[in-house]
Design an enzyme around this catalytic site. Sequence first.
Site, PDB file in Angstrom:
ATOM      1  N   ASP A 307      30.206  -8.979  15.201  1.00  0.00           N
ATOM      2  CA  ASP A 307      28.902  -9.627  15.115  1.00  0.00           C
ATOM      3  C   ASP A 307      28.068  -8.888  14.093  1.00  0.00           C
ATOM      4  O   ASP A 307      28.106  -7.666  14.029  1.00  0.00           O
ATOM      5  CB  ASP A 307      28.205  -9.578  16.481  1.00  0.00           C
ATOM      6  CG  ASP A 307      28.760 -10.635  17.405  1.00  0.00           C
ATOM      7  OD1 ASP A 307      29.103 -11.722  16.903  1.00  0.00           O
ATOM      8  OD2 ASP A 307      28.887 -10.367  18.616  1.00  0.00           O
ATOM      9  N   THR A 378       6.749 -19.851  18.209  1.00  0.00           N
ATOM     10  CA  THR A 378       7.429 -20.622  19.245  1.00  0.00           C
ATOM     11  C   THR A 378       8.656 -21.267  18.628  1.00  0.00           C
ATOM     12  O   THR A 378       8.748 -21.411  17.406  1.00  0.00           O
ATOM     13  CB  THR A 378       6.538 -21.749  19.811  1.00  0.00           C
ATOM     14  OG1 THR A 378       6.374 -22.721  18.775  1.00  0.00           O
ATOM     15  CG2 THR A 378       5.212 -21.233  20.284  1.00  0.00           C
ATOM     16  N   ALA A 379       9.559 -21.607  19.506  1.00  0.00           N
ATOM     17  CA  ALA A 379      10.804 -22.212  19.025  1.00  0.00           C
ATOM     18  C   ALA A 379      10.549 -23.562  18.374  1.00  0.00           C
ATOM     19  O   ALA A 379      11.292 -24.009  17.517  1.00  0.00           O
ATOM     20  CB  ALA A 379      11.797 -22.358  20.173  1.00  0.00           C
ATOM     21  N   MET A 383       7.068 -20.748  13.463  1.00  0.00           N
ATOM     22  CA  MET A 383       6.237 -19.920  12.600  1.00  0.00           C
ATOM     23  C   MET A 383       5.181 -19.245  13.454  1.00  0.00           C
ATOM     24  O   MET A 383       4.967 -19.590  14.614  1.00  0.00           O
ATOM     25  CB  MET A 383       5.598 -20.755  11.494  1.00  0.00           C
ATOM     26  CG  MET A 383       4.802 -21.942  12.004  1.00  0.00           C
ATOM     27  SD  MET A 383       4.260 -22.967  10.636  1.00  0.00           S
ATOM     28  CE  MET A 383       3.188 -24.061  11.494  1.00  0.00           C
ATOM     29  N   LYS A 411       3.120 -17.752   8.634  1.00  0.00           N
ATOM     30  CA  LYS A 411       4.365 -17.319   7.986  1.00  0.00           C
ATOM     31  C   LYS A 411       5.520 -17.871   8.816  1.00  0.00           C
ATOM     32  O   LYS A 411       5.409 -17.980  10.043  1.00  0.00           O
ATOM     33  CB  LYS A 411       4.439 -15.794   7.890  1.00  0.00           C
ATOM     34  CG  LYS A 411       4.557 -15.057   9.221  1.00  0.00           C
ATOM     35  CD  LYS A 411       4.594 -13.566   8.961  1.00  0.00           C
ATOM     36  CE  LYS A 411       5.181 -12.756  10.111  1.00  0.00           C
ATOM     37  NZ  LYS A 411       4.487 -12.818  11.388  1.00  0.00           N
ATOM     38  N   ASP A 534      29.220 -10.217  24.580  1.00  0.00           N
ATOM     39  CA  ASP A 534      28.532  -9.878  25.816  1.00  0.00           C
ATOM     40  C   ASP A 534      28.032 -11.103  26.596  1.00  0.00           C
ATOM     41  O   ASP A 534      27.913 -11.058  27.783  1.00  0.00           O
ATOM     42  CB  ASP A 534      27.374  -8.902  25.566  1.00  0.00           C
ATOM     43  CG  ASP A 534      26.428  -9.408  24.491  1.00  0.00           C
ATOM     44  OD1 ASP A 534      26.624 -10.544  24.016  1.00  0.00           O
ATOM     45  OD2 ASP A 534      25.501  -8.667  24.128  1.00  0.00           O
TER      46      ASP A 534
END
Lengths: 698, 575
Positions: A307, A378-379, A383, A411, A534
């Site tokens: 990863d 936030t998803a 931004m 941003k 994991d």
Amino acid sequence: MATHPKTHALSIWDPHIVRRASIDALRKLHPRTMARNPVMFVVEIGSVLATWRLAQGILSGSGHVGFELQITGWLWLTVLFANFAEAMAEGRGKAQADTLRRARTETVANREGADGMLEQVPAPGLRKGDVVRVTAGEVIPVDGEIIEGVASVDESAITGESAPVIRESGGDRSAVTGGTRVLSDWIRVRITANPGETFLDRMISLVEGAARQKTPNEIALNILLAGLTIVFLIAVITLQPFAVYSGAPQSLFVLISLLVCLIPTTIGGLLSAIGIAGMDRLVQHNVLAMSGRAVEAAGDVHTLLLDKTGTITLGNRQASDFLPLPGVSQARLAEAALLASLPDETPEGRSIVSLARETYRAQGPRFAEGDMTFVPFTAQTRMSGVDLRLAAAVGHGGSTTTLVPSRAIRKGAADAIDRWVRAQEGQVPAQLAPIVERVARAGGTPLVVAEGAEPLGVIHLKDIVKSGMRERFAHLRAMGIKTVMITGDNPLTAAAIASEAGVDDFLAQATPEDKMTLIKREQAEGKLVAMTGDGTNDAPALAQADVGVAMNTGTQAAKEAGNMVDLDSNPTKLIEIVEIGKQLLITRGALTTFSIANDLAKYFAIIPAMFVVAFPHLQALNIMRLQTPESAILSAVIFNALIIIALVPLALRGVKYRPAGAAALLRRNLLVYGLGGILFPFLGIKAIDLIVAALGLA
Amino acid sequence: MTLNGWLQILFFLATVALVTRPLGAYMARVFNGEPTWLAPVVRPCERLVFRLTGVDEQHEMRWTEYAVSLLLFSIVSMLVLYAMQRLQAFLPWNPQHFPAVAPDLAFNTAASFTTNTNWQAYSGESTMSYFTQMAGLAYHNFVSAAVGLAVAIAFVRGIAARERGTIGNFWVDLVRGTLYILLPIAIVGALFLVSQGVVQNLRAYDTVHTVEGAVQTIAQGPVASQEAIKQFGTNGGGFFNANSAHPFENPTPLSNWFAMFAIFAIPSALTYTLGRMTGSQRHGWAVWAAMAFLFVAGVTTAYWAEARGNPLLTSAGADQTVSALSSGGNMEGKEVRFGIANTALFATVTTDASCGAVNGWHDSFTALGGLVPLANIQLSEVVFGGVGAGMYGVLVYIILAVFIAGLMVGRTPEYLGKKIQAFEVQMAMLTVLVFSLVILAFTAVSSVTTHGTAGIFNAGPHGLSELLYAYSSAAGNNGSAFGGLSANTLWFNTTLGLTMLIGRFFMLIPPLAIAGSLSRKKLVPESSGTFPVTTPLFSGLLVGVIVIVGALTFFPALSLGPVVEHFLMQSGQVF
């Protein structure tokens, strides 16, 4: 991962272990135990025969008692030394197991009854599926999965890592291990292991060697050694008729001595010790292998899936540059970025703040709290930023923004900002896209900054490749191992980081399914694949991979799917695991070669000694110029016994391993163990002969 | 040793090297079922054979079916040969009216020719009718070689296969090997030999009166046709008792070179076939290099020991130095026509391969000179080796070498992409074990029982060498005799016959089993972590393993035979 209070410091000759191993060596003389090791079993039978003949000789007053007594003694010592080697390896494991057992304190658990009431149950009384409640200060009774709550847990008893870790329900950090202590808060845990099957139990039986099964290569090697033993048995048994024909019949002692010297006792005596020590070395690296087979497979691995985040790069990205659009000054961009990031507590956000402050001396205004409204990430919006109410107070000397009554700075990812700007009927200049792409191509993450409807430029967030990774990948390449970086980044970014880190290949925008497909494709080409993981969604890939290393912080599902668990949860460890696997195989091969090569010198010691009386001219074959026939045979037998003890440290530590290509490894090891194996016993036997003669032993 | 001698040896090796590539590539095409330039002639015959026998060319066999077919074929062939010898008095082409061959001798001979050994406990010219020689023995000279070839090819296929499980079709390999390779090469060879003066007729023996007035019988027969396949098939059974020392079998220096060249041609070319079929031509040459090294080591020792002569004769005043008129060295038991170099070379070649043809008497070599052929056989004849047998023999050694040293590169040992695991090691060790057991056990019993010792001609260590050589030769399917042993007795005919059968079939079935197992396996892709099998280091390793496994097994026995004899000779004692 810095401190492991476990058995690292155990010296090879730890007096406690040596004492215990000496006793175990005697206990292992039991024929049933010995029969598992055909080579040493033959030596034991030879010793018994010699003892019986010795007793006969003493009772009848015939024979050459001094010589025969010494031969018999050294034959027994040969068996004991081999047993001792195995007992030493097991002893080191036992010492670790004892440390672990101390962690397995008897606790009382609070089990939830059917009615939701808590009842006090001793830990061994818990069964799979029970639900217990553990509060701060208590020890988690048995392995389980958190179904409710968050807690910090001290896992030092298992991992040796003193810093507490966070364990919470849901997510990929829900597994808890019996014997660890909850430090804060409380959790509800569903028990996932019955007594005797817990992680700790498995760990103890693994390090003790109790659960040890012979690995495929070990089985094949055992067949080779048994075959060689039978060949030498034939050679020695048929030698007596030839000797009789030649008028020089040999005594039983001499024939047994020849046999024991010829059969591969060195490797035969050390083989199981090597295997146990290999597992032990893994445990010292805080890795638990569920089987020896997995350790061997690690040596065979062709492809490592690593990863990106946390393994190849540091977990967090850092701002490295501000790239303004034409017509925007760098200072303005830096200031906007600074403002947008001031409230951002993520490592990325902090790195933007410090870059802006240090490099561009952008001074953030001193507003009161009420002046700024933070817009968190936030998803959905993808931004973050800030809304300022007092625009005129900004003292940057710019021309345009002073006219704006309030400022909204954002941003975020290029497409998110794009949408935001358009929503305010702004224009995205054509020059922005090339800058974004340039950053991505360089392996960075582009964060676009906009104020109101005006895009200002791009922050270059850079992935920092861990130091030394390039060299390690070069080593792996030399060993013939391909490294593949797995990342969720877009292909451009991934390619750039891949080339910076020096991995051979990468899988960008990877989903768990992509990972699985990659593994299956590699395996279809006959390759063995190793990976770490994991999360629960890693579990299928972990199970599919030939070597699947689950992180101890991971979910129970991941731990059960893999065939190794890394207690330190350090994904880079995969590389060490591969090296340990290789070292294990090399140690076996090296000692086998050494053992077989030794026979040449032993022939030159014993054959002339056997027949020099009947054919004095065979003295010409006594190229070591050993003193007398008895001393020659005795010296060979002593050498054969002592070499086992002398090689115990090598067997336990493993031969020195330097990452290199197969051709280079073969050249070096053939030189050391092949050629060395031919020459060394000539010196050793000669030296022993000189001592034997000086002491007047034969 | 002379420059002339060395030039001849080097010339010989050079011609072997030259034929390796074209013949090897041709064999690869034949066994891959690809068209060859002989196809227009041979393909119709081949198709006819398959149609008559009902063989399905496309049918692929697992190793077990392959082995069972092979065994059935060998057993039936052996019984036919036994019957033919017992009934030869009633069969045609028997102008000398030879009676039936005795049962134990007939068993021994049937076993001997079926196993490609060609151990001859009889003299051909005074025992076997022309019919037995041509229809019985010559037939076996072809098919026993073809069987060996088939096993070698099946082994190579097993290595090259990817998860197939099958290793070809025995009947197809047998027929192709015979029709495309052995028959054409034997026909050309026979014509060449006739051009050199080897006889080819079915006449009764000539009776002539010598100038001294004595009566001499000159044996005749279809020699050239037998001779060519005797060498190309590494059979070695002579038409005449004197074998290749007889002027009708080996009349000229050129025919002598040709005999040795024919022995090595196919085995050497098989290394190229190995490389071609496994896709690693450099590996084929690495194996060739290991073989060539062992060959040169053997011939150097033998040549040196023989050219040096016998120190006892020197001290007795005999001149053993080389001069224009004398070859010098130990000429006892050698043809003056061939001299030291060509006899030492022939002895090395015939025992490197499992041929067994001789142009001199190994029994009369010096102790160390005689050690070379004996040791060559005991290394189980993998220095080029018998047709096919050398290849599958060396593949077994390669598997052991790769396994022992392969672990040292830190990987599960791999050979050309195939993992070497417990089953392969087991089968490889089985061949090593059976080979040493059968030689040492029978020699041991013979050395201490009157059955055995009664046949020994020379006392002391030399007698032991005679016994050891006989059983080694039988187990290795070599067929050459050290000499000095009266082997046509019930004990020797029976035990040597058994030794030949064990030495053939126990050495040939485990390799087939390995081939079957390898064929099933995945091909592991090559990387820089792969055990290298194309380097000089690999060739050296292979030489080391061959020598060490052979030396460790037989060193004690040899030390009481040729080795001690050598030291005794140095001090003036001979046997």
